[in-house]
Design an enzyme around this catalytic site. Structure first.
Site, short mmCIF file in Angstrom:
data_model
loop_
_atom_site.label_atom_id
_atom_site.label_comp_id
_atom_site.label_asym_id
_atom_site.label_seq_id
_atom_site.Cartn_x
_atom_site.Cartn_y
_atom_site.Cartn_z
N HIS A 15 41.86 42.99 43.52
CA HIS A 15 42.01 44.20 44.35
C HIS A 15 41.49 45.45 43.65
CE1 HIS A 15 45.97 44.43 42.16
NE2 HIS A 15 45.64 45.70 42.12
N ASP A 45 44.47 36.79 43.15
CA ASP A 45 44.17 38.21 42.92
C ASP A 45 43.52 38.40 41.54
OD1 ASP A 45 43.96 40.88 43.54
OD2 ASP A 45 45.93 41.39 42.76
N SER A 67 46.84 47.88 36.64
CA SER A 67 46.43 46.64 37.30
C SER A 67 45.20 46.05 36.64
CB SER A 67 46.13 46.92 38.76
OG SER A 67 45.79 45.74 39.43
#
Length: 300
Positions: free
Chosen positions: A80, A110, A190
């Protein structure tokens, strides 16, 4: 005075040079906050009108982290962070910048694999997340709020967490088996590293449990045993090779045990088996409970 075995300094010095800042130019149509994808909302996609670098809002900047996993410049990050990117820029701790190529992505975990050109890059060695223990000290390294090379500490709070954040991707073949920690993780972390005190990579920081979009106490990382499988497949095949058992499963708890008349309250309950599947040929039947795999206890 640093007690023996709890040396944050040595681990931080070892891994920080190999955690990079990932900035992606992303094209998407302006949407209201209520319509935004929760992963994008949390991990650094500003709304177009909030992006001072591009008042028009057509190519907002996504900011995240990545981990160099080989001396020739392969980088693992979250899917993402770079999804929909028209350009991906990498900044190292020494402020050198590179444009990255996307080697492959896997929305079901992911994860994404990037490549920058060069050699002799600092990198982090893979550890063994299966051997990680609840209560073990870990460090999270990333770039929260564009604060480069930030290191936080915590412990492994739980393993094999499924938090339902990857719903509806690729025919529901998503895999969630997160390491849960209380190391502070915020927007921009992230794709960054979760490492043990030996400086080994044990996870890729991916999500938090939060109602505000900032850290509320728990963060979640993809375990490195899964990361390594995905990276190897993306490098060799360009996509992840997946074997399907052909069973529908659910966790055993007290309610399921009572309904099904089971004499165990932990394990994996097999509710159905597909005809001619691998599980069917192996002799697994509806109503079976899987309590271990290769002598490893299985609770969920």
């Amino acid at each position: 005075t640093v007690p023996d075995g709890i040396n944050f300094i040595a681990s931080a010095e070892l891994v920080t040079p190999a955690v990079v800042h990932v900035k992606s130019q992303v094209s998407f149509s302006p949407r209201s906050r209520a319509q935004r994808d929760p992963l994008q909302e949390f991990f650094g996609f500003p709304q177009p009108e909030e992006n001072p670098r591009n008042p028009g809002g057509e190519t907002p900047i996504s900011s995240g982290s990545g981990v160099i996993i080989s001396p020739d410049g392969y980088i693992v990050t979250n899917n993402h962070v770079i999804e929909g990117a028209t350009r991906v820029d990498i900044s190292l701790e020494n402020n050198k910048r590179y444009e990255a190529t996307v080697v492959g992505t896997d929305p079901t975990t992911d994860l994404a694999l990037l490549k920058i050109e060069g050699e002799n890059f600092p990198f982090i060695k893979f550890g063994d997340s299966d051997q990680t223990q609840i209560g073990e000290w870990v460090l999270a390294v990333g770039n929260p709020f564009d604060l480069n090379s930030t290191v936080t500490a915590g412990i492994i709070s739980a393993k094999a967490r499924n938090i339902g954040i990857l719903q509806g991707v690729e025919n529901n073949l998503q895999i969630e088996s997160f390491l849960q920690t209380d190391a502070v993780v915020n927007p921009g972390n992230s794709g960054g590293a979760l490492v043990n005190l030996a400086g080994e990579l044990i996870g890729i920081n991916t999500a938090i449990a939060s109602s505000t979009g900032t850290f509320n106490g728990y963060s979640f990382a993809v375990p490195v045993t899964l990361v390594q499988k995905v990276m190897d497949d993306l490098l060799e095949f360009g996509k992840v090779q997946r074997g399907l058992l052909g069973i529908r499963i659910g966790d055993v708890n007290a309610q399921v045990a009572e309904q099904e008349g089971l004499d165990v309250v932990k394990g994996v309950f097999v509710s159905s088996v597909n005809d001619n599947s691998a599980a069917f040929e192996a002799g697994i039947k509806s109503g079976d409970v899987i309590i271990g795999i290769n002598d490893i206890k299985v609770d969920n």
